[in-house]
Motif scaffolding. Structure first.
Motif, PDB file in Angstrom:
ATOM      1  N   ASP A 240      -5.466 -15.892   5.812  1.00 19.24           N
ATOM      2  CA  ASP A 240      -5.809 -17.285   6.125  1.00 19.24           C
ATOM      3  C   ASP A 240      -6.435 -17.992   4.930  1.00 19.24           C
ATOM      4  OD1 ASP A 240      -4.865 -16.797   8.638  1.00 19.24           O
ATOM      5  OD2 ASP A 240      -6.823 -16.552   9.559  1.00 19.24           O
ATOM      6  N   ARG A 241      -6.069 -17.541   3.716  1.00 19.98           N
ATOM      7  CA  ARG A 241      -6.493 -18.199   2.475  1.00 19.98           C
ATOM      8  C   ARG A 241      -8.012 -18.203   2.293  1.00 19.98           C
ATOM      9  NH1 ARG A 241      -1.660 -20.297   0.941  1.00 19.98           N
ATOM     10  NH2 ARG A 241      -0.214 -20.722   2.634  1.00 19.98           N
ATOM     11  N   LYS A 242      -8.663 -17.147   2.733  1.00 20.18           N
ATOM     12  CA  LYS A 242     -10.126 -17.094   2.661  1.00 20.18           C
ATOM     13  C   LYS A 242     -10.645 -16.703   1.285  1.00 20.18           C
ATOM     14  CE  LYS A 242     -10.985 -16.310   7.573  1.00 20.18           C
ATOM     15  NZ  LYS A 242     -11.583 -15.421   8.598  1.00 20.18           N
ATOM     16  N   LEU A 243      -9.806 -16.069   0.457  1.00 22.89           N
ATOM     17  CA  LEU A 243     -10.218 -15.723  -0.907  1.00 22.89           C
ATOM     18  C   LEU A 243      -9.579 -16.663  -1.922  1.00 22.89           C
ATOM     19  CD1 LEU A 243     -10.164 -11.816  -1.211  1.00 22.89           C
ATOM     20  CD2 LEU A 243     -12.146 -13.318  -1.075  1.00 22.89           C
ATOM     21  N   ASN A 244      -8.293 -16.877  -1.747  1.00 21.82           N
ATOM     22  CA  ASN A 244      -7.515 -17.699  -2.666  1.00 21.82           C
ATOM     23  C   ASN A 244      -6.828 -18.777  -1.839  1.00 21.82           C
ATOM     24  OD1 ASN A 244      -5.487 -18.791  -4.324  1.00 21.82           O
ATOM     25  ND2 ASN A 244      -5.033 -16.839  -5.313  1.00 21.82           N
ATOM     26  N   LYS A 245      -7.131 -20.029  -2.106  1.00 17.01           N
ATOM     27  CA  LYS A 245      -6.586 -21.112  -1.283  1.00 17.01           C
ATOM     28  C   LYS A 245      -5.072 -21.218  -1.376  1.00 17.01           C
ATOM     29  CE  LYS A 245      -7.314 -24.712  -4.805  1.00 17.01           C
ATOM     30  NZ  LYS A 245      -8.003 -25.994  -5.087  1.00 17.01           N
ATOM     31  N   TYR A 246      -4.487 -20.548  -2.375  1.00 12.04           N
ATOM     32  CA  TYR A 246      -3.039 -20.593  -2.547  1.00 12.04           C
ATOM     33  C   TYR A 246      -2.324 -19.425  -1.882  1.00 12.04           C
ATOM     34  CZ  TYR A 246      -4.532 -23.669  -6.393  1.00 12.04           C
ATOM     35  OH  TYR A 246      -5.117 -24.654  -7.149  1.00 12.04           O
ATOM     36  N   ALA A 247      -3.052 -18.448  -1.335  1.00  7.50           N
ATOM     37  CA  ALA A 247      -2.401 -17.201  -0.932  1.00  7.50           C
ATOM     38  C   ALA A 247      -2.954 -16.636   0.375  1.00  7.50           C
ATOM     39  CB  ALA A 247      -2.561 -16.159  -2.042  1.00  7.50           C
ATOM     40  N   THR A 248      -2.060 -15.998   1.144  1.00  9.61           N
ATOM     41  CA  THR A 248      -2.456 -15.240   2.335  1.00  9.61           C
ATOM     42  C   THR A 248      -2.355 -13.731   2.087  1.00  9.61           C
ATOM     43  OG1 THR A 248      -0.208 -15.167   3.247  1.00  9.61           O
ATOM     44  CG2 THR A 248      -1.575 -17.064   3.845  1.00  9.61           C
ATOM     45  N   PHE A 249      -1.625 -13.324   1.053  1.00  8.48           N
ATOM     46  CA  PHE A 249      -1.428 -11.910   0.684  1.00  8.48           C
ATOM     47  C   PHE A 249      -0.681 -11.112   1.756  1.00  8.48           C
ATOM     48  CE2 PHE A 249      -5.405 -13.360  -1.346  1.00  8.48           C
ATOM     49  CZ  PHE A 249      -5.095 -13.155  -2.677  1.00  8.48           C
ATOM     50  N   ASP A 250       0.025 -11.792   2.668  1.00  5.15           N
ATOM     51  CA  ASP A 250       0.709 -11.089   3.760  1.00  5.15           C
ATOM     52  C   ASP A 250       1.712 -10.058   3.260  1.00  5.15           C
ATOM     53  OD1 ASP A 250      -0.718 -12.523   5.604  1.00  5.15           O
ATOM     54  OD2 ASP A 250       0.951 -13.785   6.269  1.00  5.15           O
ATOM     55  N   TYR A 251       2.421 -10.361   2.179  1.00  2.35           N
ATOM     56  CA  TYR A 251       3.488  -9.466   1.718  1.00  2.35           C
ATOM     57  C   TYR A 251       2.966  -8.185   1.096  1.00  2.35           C
ATOM     58  CZ  TYR A 251       7.325 -12.550   2.873  1.00  2.35           C
ATOM     59  OH  TYR A 251       8.253 -13.290   3.572  1.00  2.35           O
ATOM     60  N   LEU A 252       1.661  -8.099   0.862  1.00  2.00           N
ATOM     61  CA  LEU A 252       1.108  -6.813   0.426  1.00  2.00           C
ATOM     62  C   LEU A 252       1.303  -5.751   1.500  1.00  2.00           C
ATOM     63  CD1 LEU A 252      -2.246  -7.749  -1.384  1.00  2.00           C
ATOM     64  CD2 LEU A 252      -0.114  -6.901  -2.415  1.00  2.00           C
ATOM     65  N   SER A 253       1.459  -6.166   2.760  1.00  2.53           N
ATOM     66  CA  SER A 253       1.663  -5.178   3.827  1.00  2.53           C
ATOM     67  C   SER A 253       2.957  -4.402   3.607  1.00  2.53           C
ATOM     68  CB  SER A 253       1.685  -5.857   5.205  1.00  2.53           C
ATOM     69  OG  SER A 253       2.805  -6.720   5.338  1.00  2.53           O
ATOM     70  N   TYR A 254       4.000  -5.052   3.084  1.00  2.00           N
ATOM     71  CA  TYR A 254       5.248  -4.348   2.786  1.00  2.00           C
ATOM     72  C   TYR A 254       5.057  -3.403   1.601  1.00  2.00           C
ATOM     73  CZ  TYR A 254       7.806  -7.604   5.842  1.00  2.00           C
ATOM     74  OH  TYR A 254       8.266  -8.324   6.920  1.00  2.00           O
ATOM     75  N   PHE A 255       4.266  -3.828   0.624  1.00  3.11           N
ATOM     76  CA  PHE A 255       3.937  -2.949  -0.500  1.00  3.11           C
ATOM     77  C   PHE A 255       3.194  -1.712  -0.004  1.00  3.11           C
ATOM     78  CE2 PHE A 255       0.284  -1.944  -3.334  1.00  3.11           C
ATOM     79  CZ  PHE A 255       0.976  -1.235  -4.295  1.00  3.11           C
ATOM     80  N   PHE A 256       2.212  -1.893   0.884  1.00  9.42           N
ATOM     81  CA  PHE A 256       1.471  -0.758   1.439  1.00  9.42           C
ATOM     82  C   PHE A 256       2.418   0.179   2.184  1.00  9.42           C
ATOM     83  CE2 PHE A 256      -2.463  -3.703   1.904  1.00  9.42           C
ATOM     84  CZ  PHE A 256      -2.773  -3.521   0.566  1.00  9.42           C
ATOM     85  N   ALA A 257       3.341  -0.391   2.952  1.00 11.58           N
ATOM     86  CA  ALA A 257       4.276   0.441   3.724  1.00 11.58           C
ATOM     87  C   ALA A 257       5.121   1.308   2.805  1.00 11.58           C
ATOM     88  CB  ALA A 257       5.173  -0.450   4.588  1.00 11.58           C
ATOM     89  N   ASP A 258       5.596   0.728   1.714  1.00 14.55           N
ATOM     90  CA  ASP A 258       6.463   1.496   0.818  1.00 14.55           C
ATOM     91  C   ASP A 258       5.686   2.520   0.004  1.00 14.55           C
ATOM     92  OD1 ASP A 258       9.217   0.944   1.147  1.00 14.55           O
ATOM     93  OD2 ASP A 258       8.914  -1.070   0.385  1.00 14.55           O
ATOM     94  N   ILE A 259       4.491   2.188  -0.421  1.00 14.22           N
ATOM     95  CA  ILE A 259       3.749   3.170  -1.224  1.00 14.22           C
ATOM     96  C   ILE A 259       3.250   4.322  -0.343  1.00 14.22           C
ATOM     97  CG2 ILE A 259       1.345   2.332  -1.132  1.00 14.22           C
ATOM     98  CD1 ILE A 259       1.475   2.563  -4.293  1.00 14.22           C
ATOM     99  N   SER A 260       3.169   4.091   0.966  1.00 13.73           N
ATOM    100  CA  SER A 260       2.781   5.176   1.875  1.00 13.73           C
ATOM    101  C   SER A 260       3.946   6.123   2.150  1.00 13.73           C
ATOM    102  CB  SER A 260       2.231   4.609   3.193  1.00 13.73           C
ATOM    103  OG  SER A 260       3.215   3.852   3.888  1.00 13.73           O
ATOM    104  N   ARG A 261       5.110   5.858   1.552  1.00 10.58           N
ATOM    105  CA  ARG A 261       6.221   6.827   1.617  1.00 10.58           C
ATOM    106  C   ARG A 261       5.881   8.093   0.845  1.00 10.58           C
ATOM    107  NH1 ARG A 261      10.401   5.522  -1.392  1.00 10.58           N
ATOM    108  NH2 ARG A 261       9.433   3.810  -2.534  1.00 10.58           N
ATOM    109  N   PHE A 262       4.991   7.953  -0.128  1.00 14.78           N
ATOM    110  CA  PHE A 262       4.649   9.067  -1.012  1.00 14.78           C
ATOM    111  C   PHE A 262       3.388   9.764  -0.518  1.00 14.78           C
ATOM    112  CE2 PHE A 262       6.658   5.658  -3.377  1.00 14.78           C
ATOM    113  CZ  PHE A 262       7.697   6.306  -4.038  1.00 14.78           C
ATOM    114  N   LYS A 263       3.312  11.042  -0.742  1.00 11.94           N
ATOM    115  CA  LYS A 263       2.139  11.798  -0.287  1.00 11.94           C
ATOM    116  C   LYS A 263       0.854  11.242  -0.904  1.00 11.94           C
ATOM    117  CE  LYS A 263       0.542  16.445   0.726  1.00 11.94           C
ATOM    118  NZ  LYS A 263       0.686  16.272   2.176  1.00 11.94           N
ATOM    119  N   ALA A 264       0.896  10.884  -2.189  1.00 14.19           N
ATOM    120  CA  ALA A 264      -0.299  10.317  -2.829  1.00 14.19           C
ATOM    121  C   ALA A 264      -0.697   9.001  -2.169  1.00 14.19           C
ATOM    122  CB  ALA A 264      -0.039  10.108  -4.318  1.00 14.19           C
ATOM    123  N   GLY A 265       0.299   8.227  -1.747  1.00 17.42           N
ATOM    124  CA  GLY A 265       0.004   6.986  -1.043  1.00 17.42           C
ATOM    125  C   GLY A 265      -0.616   7.244   0.311  1.00 17.42           C
TER     126      GLY A 265
END
Length: 380
Positions: free
Chosen positions: A163-188
């Motif tokens: 809801d743009r609470k840190l950066n008025k230009y961004a919601t960072f929603d698409y980081l959720s897809y990044f998290f999903a993909d990096i959790s494919r790896f054991k280190a993730g």
């Protein structure tokens, strides 16, 4: 002889800013589909040019160059080329955490697209030293970010910045897809399921609340997949299920539950996790069937061990799934409900028998990823 479009691509490394701007203006429309092959001209020199332009101070130059890189990720070889530049990958990761960055969201999309590459695992090792890296890397607001690890800072952006609470230009929603993909790896998966040194909190616990953020399909979908991928290591199931601070199970069950599930008897209702016992009258299931399927797959993964199955039975998971099955209109949801019911309601194998896993996902390889997470995001 280079074609007219290939000549235009070569203008991206012109020493004249105005020429580079004209090239970008004309090339954005050619960065998706078959025409994207023009960016392979001259041994893919355009990729390095675009990465350099993404570091410029001009908002327009950055926005257009990153948009082109986002679209080029649809081509496997170009995506591999982009992700193989470790310096750019590190810059991109930290630039997302720059709270004055007006292109943070498009950069989140680029990072999530690059996460289809195995090289993305390097993000877990990016650590900055403020005594050496302040000039090399984008600025970092130390009043917000307490960790030197970029993964921690990206997590903070996602959790604190919706809801743009840190950066008025961004919601960072698409980081959720990044998290999903990096959790494919054991280190993730280890990152998401272990307490982090900088705040003593298990990262996955920070994501759980977003499983019911119904105004953001992107955020819910990525978080659901991150939870599921974090369950690939069955030896952690008992710890994750019985950790009261984490309280994982209710956040998997709530999205598949409706207040209209009326045929759960009193005894089963009493055994449900407290969060599901007195639902508000307006409580509905997740409106997206594909996301419900991801949560059902998480339940199947938790059925991998006998201890997990017994725990799910003790928490009345079967009656909830039964109610979902009765009301399901989606074939994939129905099929997954059938599989869960078959696993939970069958008798346990004799102790001398080899236990059959209910889901092949429990033996996922390090490079496994779900077809649901494989789509590359393109920007028009």
């Amino acid at each position: 002889m280079p074609t007219q479009l290939e000549e235009l691509v070569s203008f991206l490394h012109s020493p004249q800013p105005a020429v580079k701007q004209i090239a970008l203006d004309n090339l954005v429309g050619f960065s998706s589909g078959p025409s994207a092959s023009i960016f392979k001209y001259d041994d893919c020199r355009a990729i390095k040019d675009l990465q350099n332009l993404a570091r410029e101070k001009s908002k327009i130059l950055v926005q257009q160059s990153v948009t082109i890189l986002v679209n080029l990720c649809d081509d496997d070889s170009l995506r591999h080329n982009i992700c193989s530049d470790v310096d750019f990958l590190e810059y991109l990761s930290w630039k997302i955490c720059d709270l004055e960055n007006s292109s943070a969201d498009i950069m989140c999309i680029l990072l999530s697209n690059l996460a289809k590459e195995n090289a993305i695992i390097k993000v877990l090792k990016f650590v900055r030293d403020d005594t050496k890296d302040n000039e090399r890397l984008p600025p970092l607001d130390r009043s917000v970010f307490k960790s030197n690890k970029v993964m921690d800072c990206l997590m903070d952006c996602f959790v604190k910045g919706y809801d743009r609470k840190l950066n008025k230009y961004a919601t960072f929603d698409y980081l959720s897809y990044f998290f999903a993909d990096i959790s494919r790896f054991k280190a993730g998966r280890q990152y998401f399921t272990e307490d982090q040194e900088y705040d003593g909190v298990t990262p996955i616990s920070k994501l759980l609340v977003f499983t019911e953020k119904y105004d953001s399909k992107t955020r819910r979908e990525g978080v659901a997949s991150t939870i599921k991928n974090s369950l690939f290591d069955s030896e952690l199931h008992d710890q994750l299920l019985k950790n009261n601070d984490l309280n994982l199970l209710p956040y998997i069950l709530l999205p598949i539950t409706s207040a209209q599930d009326s045929e759960i008897d009193e005894e089963d209702m009493f055994n449900l996790p407290e969060e599901l016992q007195l639902l508000p009258e307006d409580k509905v299931r997740d409106p997206v069937s594909a996301i419900i399927c991801v949560h059902l797959e998480s339940i199947l993964l938790l059925c991998t061990t006998k201890a997990g199955r017994e725990y799910l039975r003790s928490k009345s998971v079967y009656p909830l799934v039964r109610e979902l099955h009765k009301n399901a209109e989606d074939d994939d949801v129905s099929e997954l409900c059938d599989r869960i019911v078959n696993v939970l309601m069958r008798g346990e194998p004799d102790s001398n028998q080899v236990e059959e896993l209910p889901s092949k996902a429990a033996d996922a390889e390090e490079n496994e990823q779900d077809s649901d997470d494989e789509e590359i995001v393109e920007v028009a």
